[in-house]
Design an enzyme around this catalytic site. Structure first.
Site, short mmCIF file in Angstrom:
data_model
loop_
_atom_site.label_atom_id
_atom_site.label_comp_id
_atom_site.label_asym_id
_atom_site.label_seq_id
_atom_site.Cartn_x
_atom_site.Cartn_y
_atom_site.Cartn_z
N SER A 8 0.55 8.03 4.02
CA SER A 8 1.55 8.50 4.99
C SER A 8 0.93 8.99 6.29
CB SER A 8 2.44 9.58 4.36
OG SER A 8 3.15 9.05 3.26
N HIS A 59 -6.63 -0.88 -4.46
CA HIS A 59 -5.48 -0.11 -3.95
C HIS A 59 -4.71 0.44 -5.16
CE1 HIS A 59 -1.68 0.89 -2.04
NE2 HIS A 59 -2.34 0.88 -0.88
N GLY A 82 -0.27 2.23 5.89
CA GLY A 82 0.71 1.31 5.34
C GLY A 82 1.93 1.20 6.24
N GLY A 83 2.95 1.98 5.93
CA GLY A 83 4.24 1.88 6.64
C GLY A 83 4.12 1.88 8.15
N GLU A 118 -7.20 7.69 -0.81
CA GLU A 118 -5.75 7.59 -0.74
C GLU A 118 -5.13 8.33 -1.92
OE1 GLU A 118 -4.41 4.09 1.82
OE2 GLU A 118 -4.60 3.33 -0.20
N ASN A 162 -2.36 -1.82 6.53
CA ASN A 162 -2.09 -2.53 5.28
C ASN A 162 -0.61 -2.89 5.30
OD1 ASN A 162 -1.73 -3.45 2.69
ND2 ASN A 162 -1.95 -1.45 1.70
N TRP A 163 -0.35 -4.16 5.60
CA TRP A 163 1.05 -4.58 5.72
C TRP A 163 1.75 -4.65 4.36
CZ3 TRP A 163 1.36 -9.29 9.64
CH2 TRP A 163 0.97 -8.86 10.92
N LYS A 164 0.99 -4.61 3.29
CA LYS A 164 1.55 -4.81 1.94
C LYS A 164 2.35 -6.11 1.89
CE LYS A 164 1.68 0.15 1.42
NZ LYS A 164 1.86 1.21 0.45
N GLY A 187 3.19 6.12 0.78
CA GLY A 187 4.58 5.67 0.93
C GLY A 187 5.61 6.73 0.64
N GLU A 191 -1.71 0.61 -5.81
CA GLU A 191 -0.62 -0.24 -6.30
C GLU A 191 -1.16 -1.33 -7.22
OE1 GLU A 191 1.07 -1.07 -2.44
OE2 GLU A 191 1.69 1.03 -2.30
C1 PEP Z 1 -1.36 2.27 1.88
O1 PEP Z 1 -0.62 1.43 1.41
O2 PEP Z 1 -2.59 2.09 1.79
C2 PEP Z 1 -0.80 3.43 2.55
C3 PEP Z 1 -1.60 4.38 2.93
O3 PEP Z 1 0.57 3.44 2.71
P1 PEP Z 1 1.43 4.49 3.57
O4 PEP Z 1 0.71 4.70 4.88
O5 PEP Z 1 2.75 3.83 3.76
O6 PEP Z 1 1.50 5.76 2.78
#
Ligand code: PEP
Length: 247
Positions: free
Chosen positions: A208, A93, A229-230, A164, A9-11, A170, A95
Site C-alpha cells: 500500500s 510474491h 501494486g495498486g 512486503e 507490479n501491475w498484477k 492491497g 500472492e
Molecule cells: C504488491 O503487489 O507487491 C503490492 C505492494 O501491492 P499494493 O501496493 O497494492 O499493496
C-alpha cells in the site's frame, strides 16, 4: 545504494489499449527522474512493454519458472523472459506463496534461474498479520531470505529484496516508516553477513505504498525504493512516487 529503485507490479491487470496509454504516460513522466524505474507486467504484455517503454523505463516479469526448460506446461522460463529484454523478475510474491503454494525453496530456485539468465530477481519476503501478532515477524523474514542466500551463495549481491508485510498488500494498511525501517535494518544485517557487498542490494518496501505515504517511507535509512501494486496502475500516482524517490 545511491539511486533509489521504484518498481510497479501491475498484477493481473491491463489490456493492450490501456497498457499503451499507461506505458506512454509513465515513460514520458520519467524525464529528469533521478531513480531507476521499472514496471512488472503480465507475461503476455512483456513484448508490448519492451517496445513501448522509453526514457529509461525498465521492464520486469511477475514470476519465473523454477525449471530451465521442457515439459512444464504453462510455465515461462528465465531465458524466454530475457528474449523480451526483461531486467527484473519478481519471485516469491505473497500472492504466489499463498495461492500457488510456493515454498521458500521454490523461491530460492526461481531466484537462481533468474540470475543465471542475467535477470535481477526481486525476492519478496514478509509476514502475515497472524505472524506479526505472534511476534514472529523477524523469524519469518529471516527464514525466507536465508533460503535464497543459501541457494545463491556469492551471487546474492545481485538480487533485490522487497519487504512486503502481507497484511499491508492491497489493504490500504501501510507499515509505519518505523515498522518498515526496523525490518529493513534486520534484512540489511542478514545480507551483510552473507556478502561483502550488501550496499549493492536494493531493499524495497511494498504494501500500500502510494503518492501520499511514499516520501516518509523512502526517507528511512534502509529503504532503497518501493514495490508498488495498486498505485502503479495510475500514471500520476506512480510518477508522484518516482518524484519522491528522486530527491
Ligand atoms: C504488491 O503487489 O507487491 C503490492 C505492494 O501491492 P499494493 O501496493 O497494492 O499493496
Amino acid at each position: 545504494m545511491t539511486r533509489k529503485l521504484i518498481v510497479g507490479n501491475w498484477k493481473m491487470n491491463g489490456n493492450l489499449a490501456a497498457n499503451q496509454d499507461l506505458l506512454h504516460a509513465v515513460s514520458a513522466g520519467l524525464a529528469g527522474a533521478a531513480c531507476q524505474v521499472a514496471v512488472c507486467v503480465p507475461a503476455p504484455y512483456l513484448a508490448q512493454a519492451h517496445q513501448a517503454a522509453t526514457h529509461g523505463l525498465l521492464t520486469g516479469a511477475q514470476d519465473v519458472s523454477a525449471h530451465e526448460q521442457g515439459a512444464f506446461t504453462g510455465e515461462v522460463s528465465a531465458a524466454m523472459l530475457r528474449d523480451f529484454g526483461v531486467r527484473f523478475a519478481i519471485v516469491g510474491h505473497s500472492e504466489r506463496r499463498q495461492y500457488h503454494g510456493e515454498t521458500d525453496a521454490d523461491v530460492a530456485t526461481k531466484a537462481q534461474r533468474a540470475l543465471a539468465a542475467g535477470i535481477t530477481p526481486i525476492v519478496c519476503v514478509g509476514e502475515t498479520l497472524a505472524e506479526r501478532e505472534a511476534g514472529q515477524t523477524q523469524a519469518v523474514v529471516k527464514r525466507q531470505l536465508a533460503a535464497v542466500i543459501h541457494t545463491n551463495g556469492h551471487c546474492i549481491s545481485e538480487i533485490v529484496v522487497a519487504y512486503e508485510p502481507v497484511w499491508a498488500i492491497g489493504t490500504g494498511k501501510t507499515a509505519t516508516p518505523e515498522q518498515a525501517q526496523e525490518v529493513h535494518a534486520l534484512l540489511r544485517a542478514q545480507l551483510a553477513a552473507a556478502t561483502a557487498h550488501p550496499e549493492r542490494i536494493a531493499l524495497l518496501y511494498g504494501g500500500s505504498m502510494n503518492a501520499a505515504n511514499a516520501a516518509s517511507l523512502l526517507a528511512q535509512n534502509d529503504i532503497d525504493g518501493g514495490l508498488i501494486g495498486g498505485a502503479s496502475l495510475k500514471a500520476a500516482d506512480f510518477l508522484t512516487i518516482v518524484a519522491a524517490a528522486s530527491h
